[in-house]
Enzyme design. Sequence first.
Site: not given
Length: 631
Positions: A179, A225, A459-461, A503-504, A525
């Site tokens: 990403q 992916q 993105w939340r890491a 994500e996350h 994800e």
Amino acid sequence: MSTPTKPRRTLRRSAPALAAVAAVIAVASAAGPAQALTTQQVDPFAPDFGPNVTVVDPAMPVGDVQALLDGLAAAQTDAEMGSARQSVLFLPGAYGSAEQPLQAKVGYYTELAGLGASPDGVDITGKIEVYNRCLDGGGTTNCIALNNFWRTISNLKLEINGAGQDGCRASANFWAVSQAVSMRRLDISGANLSLMDYCTAGPQYASGGFIADSRLPFTINGSQQQWLTRNSDVAGWSNGVWNQVFSGVEGAPDDAAFPNPPYTTLDETPVSREKPYLFVDADGRYAVRVPSAHEGTRGISWADGETPGRTIPITDFYIAHPGDAIGTINSALQRGKHLLLTPGVYDVDSSIQLKRAGTVVLGMGHATLTAVGGAVPIKVADAPGIVVAGVTIDAGTVESPVLMQVGKPGAGQAAKVDPADPITLSDVYFRVGGPHVGKADTALVVNSDHVLIDHTWVWRADHGIEGFTQGVNGDTDRWNTNIGRTGVVVNGDDVTATGLFVEHFQQYNTIWNGERGTTVLYQNELPYDPPTQADWTRPDGTLGYPGYLVADGVAEHHLYGGGVYVFNQNNPSIVTENGFEAPDGAGISLEHIMTVNLSAGTISHIVNGIGDAADTTVIGLPRYLTHYPLP
């Protein structure tokens, strides 16, 4: 190219000094320039881009350019959570040759860009590559591309030449990334382009990427992916793991056999605007080209000459450097300036305010805005044609209500926007946690109508260097400390997203409240780190939060190519009821959606109770639905 009327300043690094490149980068990033003056004089032939931008020209010996790029790659290949930001700009001309190709590797937070008016203005013979990153101290037992984030190449021609490399390496130009990585305005020829690195410990999974406005050779997807290729020409395409989406691409593969292979192909892109780019005109003056927006597009924007749009001279920009006061930046914006953010990390203690129609903000070298004291780093007014591009926004240690707000909350803003000139976000990335503790209630809120989101990673890491220890890989500490409840909220109508990666987040990753929204490729994800099922249960008792929610009451919404993945490593017993949730109406269309289990946790259904479970009995096996609602 004609001789400039005034000599250009070319920044060069001599070969003997290159051994200290990493140290120079660290010092430059830490020190920062003095606060900028309110009135800034910009030399159109030699703008002050600061210490983290290197301009090279074709008169430089290839060996010197090679040494420069090798030094940057060595400093940045493992700098995933570092603070250095770098941009290398190539003046128009030829670089490398069949006898001495220029072969570059691109590390974290590095931008390589041509300064030609067209991609063919900068002609590189050689390679520009990213390989699997080996995490085992120099061996080849743990080499992956899953964390190869934050790098950019654009606006150049690449004639692939692997001379001097071994047979495997010479077989293709490798771009093994995930990403927050974009390829734009490229003309690539001479050999295959491979989106996986099959030479370092064999093929390894990579987690996604983005190409736009490019002419590509035969492209080997392999182990990627998910991927979005938009408004490009491709000579051929092979393979794909889960979601491979093509929008307005000449030569795109047919998707009639979905999900084998897992292709989603749109003949035209519903709404598009190419990212602004820096270039040097025939007289040596710097300027920024701002492409115009279009509906129903296909193929590259430069096929018939100059990309349609407008040109803004560099003298109309305020050129910001890390350490500049936000008040100084806002004062320049209020006086009618556009904003160029040179590479580095900016502490933002109050909002950068974008109020004027047509304002352009362009970041170089992954310029990063870090929220300080709970600030909202960027606020965008309901005004047509505002463009924000090439910027990363980082949550700070004090919780921000939002990291970027586009438009004011509430109804009644539609009259202030223009469908033909949408507010546009291109390569705008968001991060909560990772290099430091991060806290934000929501990353991105879009209130305006007619907004285009052209490639974002929110993105939340799921990993970092914060020092967390409690739970699996520190996940329990991460859950309780790195606060990121919601990724993206879209309240505006007629909003289009091409390449939406989220994500996350701890509750909803994406909530779509507006009408007539369109997403072309969605990747999500779910969070790794909920400690218990109670932490991942909605107030009404529903188990978990969907990765993509179209709100009740929405009458029209379109999604093309979407995936929600689960890897609840902190507690593999956790269950999520649905990957997607949406109303069941004639105007709702979710095409080619899927869920997949990555070895921990369960997603019980794909959408609204429909579809088989993605659980640990089918690790890595996607659960697909061709169309929702069902016929």
